[in-house]
Design a protein around this motif. Sequence first.
Motif, PDB file in Angstrom:
ATOM      1  N   VAL A   1     -32.359  -4.289  11.046  1.00  0.00           N
ATOM      2  CA  VAL A   1     -33.089  -5.242  10.472  1.00  0.00           C
ATOM      3  C   VAL A   1     -31.719  -5.437   9.244  1.00  0.00           C
ATOM      4  O   VAL A   1     -30.615  -4.663   9.441  1.00  0.00           O
ATOM      5  CB  VAL A   1     -33.566  -4.529   9.379  1.00  0.00           C
ATOM      6  N   ALA A   2     -31.501  -6.193   9.134  1.00  0.00           N
ATOM      7  CA  ALA A   2     -30.671  -7.070   7.696  1.00  0.00           C
ATOM      8  C   ALA A   2     -31.115  -7.727   7.042  1.00  0.00           C
ATOM      9  O   ALA A   2     -32.425  -8.421   6.983  1.00  0.00           O
ATOM     10  CB  ALA A   2     -29.666  -7.337   8.999  1.00  0.00           C
ATOM     11  N   LYS A   3     -29.787  -7.720   5.716  1.00  0.00           N
ATOM     12  CA  LYS A   3     -29.816  -8.831   4.236  1.00  0.00           C
ATOM     13  C   LYS A   3     -28.734  -9.784   4.527  1.00  0.00           C
ATOM     14  O   LYS A   3     -28.333  -8.752   4.191  1.00  0.00           O
ATOM     15  CB  LYS A   3     -30.557  -8.083   3.932  1.00  0.00           C
ATOM     16  N   MET A   4     -28.872 -10.661   4.204  1.00  0.00           N
ATOM     17  CA  MET A   4     -27.623 -11.792   3.978  1.00  0.00           C
ATOM     18  C   MET A   4     -28.144 -12.747   3.209  1.00  0.00           C
ATOM     19  O   MET A   4     -28.621 -13.210   3.045  1.00  0.00           O
ATOM     20  CB  MET A   4     -27.007 -11.933   5.374  1.00  0.00           C
ATOM     21  N   ASP A   5     -27.082 -12.464   1.737  1.00  0.00           N
ATOM     22  CA  ASP A   5     -27.035 -13.449   0.830  1.00  0.00           C
ATOM     23  C   ASP A   5     -25.933 -14.177   1.181  1.00  0.00           C
ATOM     24  O   ASP A   5     -24.730 -13.919   1.372  1.00  0.00           O
ATOM     25  CB  ASP A   5     -27.229 -12.307  -0.131  1.00  0.00           C
ATOM     26  N   VAL A   6     -26.527 -15.551   0.747  1.00  0.00           N
ATOM     27  CA  VAL A   6     -25.137 -16.930   1.303  1.00  0.00           C
ATOM     28  C   VAL A   6     -25.197 -17.605   0.983  1.00  0.00           C
ATOM     29  O   VAL A   6     -26.226 -17.948   0.035  1.00  0.00           O
ATOM     30  CB  VAL A   6     -24.750 -17.077   2.695  1.00  0.00           C
ATOM     31  N   PRO A   7     -23.739 -18.382  -0.031  1.00  0.00           N
ATOM     32  CA  PRO A   7     -24.129 -19.550  -0.352  1.00  0.00           C
ATOM     33  C   PRO A   7     -24.733 -20.436   0.403  1.00  0.00           C
ATOM     34  O   PRO A   7     -24.860 -20.810   1.765  1.00  0.00           O
ATOM     35  CB  PRO A   7     -22.938 -20.533  -1.320  1.00  0.00           C
ATOM     36  N   ILE A   8     -25.066 -21.745   0.229  1.00  0.00           N
ATOM     37  CA  ILE A   8     -25.790 -22.875   0.085  1.00  0.00           C
ATOM     38  C   ILE A   8     -24.932 -24.309   0.384  1.00  0.00           C
ATOM     39  O   ILE A   8     -24.263 -24.176  -0.837  1.00  0.00           O
ATOM     40  CB  ILE A   8     -27.414 -23.878  -0.559  1.00  0.00           C
ATOM     41  N   THR A   9     -23.987 -24.446   1.535  1.00  0.00           N
ATOM     42  CA  THR A   9     -23.533 -25.040   1.677  1.00  0.00           C
ATOM     43  C   THR A   9     -23.818 -26.682   2.864  1.00  0.00           C
ATOM     44  O   THR A   9     -24.481 -26.274   2.679  1.00  0.00           O
ATOM     45  CB  THR A   9     -22.083 -24.801   3.151  1.00  0.00           C
ATOM     46  N   ASP A  10     -23.030 -26.831   2.805  1.00  0.00           N
ATOM     47  CA  ASP A  10     -23.072 -28.274   4.073  1.00  0.00           C
ATOM     48  C   ASP A  10     -24.017 -27.869   5.197  1.00  0.00           C
ATOM     49  O   ASP A  10     -24.261 -28.865   6.015  1.00  0.00           O
ATOM     50  CB  ASP A  10     -22.240 -29.292   4.097  1.00  0.00           C
ATOM     51  N   ASP A  11     -23.637 -26.321   5.834  1.00  0.00           N
ATOM     52  CA  ASP A  11     -24.070 -26.243   7.540  1.00  0.00           C
ATOM     53  C   ASP A  11     -25.780 -26.254   6.341  1.00  0.00           C
ATOM     54  O   ASP A  11     -26.561 -26.110   8.220  1.00  0.00           O
ATOM     55  CB  ASP A  11     -23.339 -25.399   7.076  1.00  0.00           C
ATOM     56  N   TRP A  12     -26.548 -25.831   6.146  1.00  0.00           N
ATOM     57  CA  TRP A  12     -27.544 -25.340   5.223  1.00  0.00           C
ATOM     58  C   TRP A  12     -28.192 -26.821   5.417  1.00  0.00           C
ATOM     59  O   TRP A  12     -30.033 -27.013   5.399  1.00  0.00           O
ATOM     60  CB  TRP A  12     -28.123 -25.440   4.548  1.00  0.00           C
ATOM     61  N   ALA A  13     -27.737 -28.399   5.257  1.00  0.00           N
ATOM     62  CA  ALA A  13     -28.555 -29.563   4.798  1.00  0.00           C
ATOM     63  C   ALA A  13     -29.674 -30.119   6.016  1.00  0.00           C
ATOM     64  O   ALA A  13     -30.396 -30.195   4.957  1.00  0.00           O
ATOM     65  CB  ALA A  13     -27.269 -30.812   5.335  1.00  0.00           C
ATOM     66  N   GLU A  14     -29.388 -29.729   7.215  1.00  0.00           N
ATOM     67  CA  GLU A  14     -30.337 -29.949   8.029  1.00  0.00           C
ATOM     68  C   GLU A  14     -31.658 -29.600   7.806  1.00  0.00           C
ATOM     69  O   GLU A  14     -32.942 -30.181   7.884  1.00  0.00           O
ATOM     70  CB  GLU A  14     -30.454 -30.191   9.761  1.00  0.00           C
ATOM     71  N   ASP A  15     -31.198 -28.355   8.040  1.00  0.00           N
ATOM     72  CA  ASP A  15     -32.828 -27.269   7.620  1.00  0.00           C
ATOM     73  C   ASP A  15     -33.416 -26.734   6.440  1.00  0.00           C
ATOM     74  O   ASP A  15     -34.624 -27.051   6.389  1.00  0.00           O
ATOM     75  CB  ASP A  15     -32.058 -25.618   8.140  1.00  0.00           C
ATOM     76  N   LEU A  16     -32.193 -27.555   5.489  1.00  0.00           N
ATOM     77  CA  LEU A  16     -33.101 -27.710   3.986  1.00  0.00           C
ATOM     78  C   LEU A  16     -33.925 -28.301   4.156  1.00  0.00           C
ATOM     79  O   LEU A  16     -34.803 -29.135   2.831  1.00  0.00           O
ATOM     80  CB  LEU A  16     -32.138 -27.487   2.943  1.00  0.00           C
TER      81      LEU A  16
END
Length: 161
Positions: A70-85
Amino acid sequence: MRSSSDLMKVSLKMYLELWALGIQTPACAFFFVDEEVQRIILYVAFPNPRKAGLSWTHPDMQEVDEDTAVAKMDVPITDDWAEDLDYWRRGEVWYVTRTYEEDLAVLQPFHDYFGLDGKLPAIGPEWIVNNVPFKYGWVSVRYKEDLTQAALHMALRQRRP
């Protein structure tokens, strides 16, 4: 739930239940979006990377047993997330298929974040990623379809506006 670490247990439980249902998924994840602080926190369960001969350096990736991690990942929202968001904000279910190269590029930040010393094996066009939104983010499950279905999904994806 008493703490955010309980969410790793939830992703693990869902992952194990999917396997019990015969869905041989290489990943089950919960993505939590915090637009106020511009962060996404991912909780994921997946096959233990050691089974593929891999090791890692980040303490937020943990072995559950010889088969599972298992893993936990904490990342900033960048343009790479635009479609998913965009899908998430509209409350739409969406799926993703990618070429091997696209999948490798999308997963590279995961590999880098955890200091994996190689690539996880479940990538490429035969792996479909389904995403189901909820109020605070989305659930994501990766599963394998036969190559004919994967080619159809890829063709449909390329035809989207």
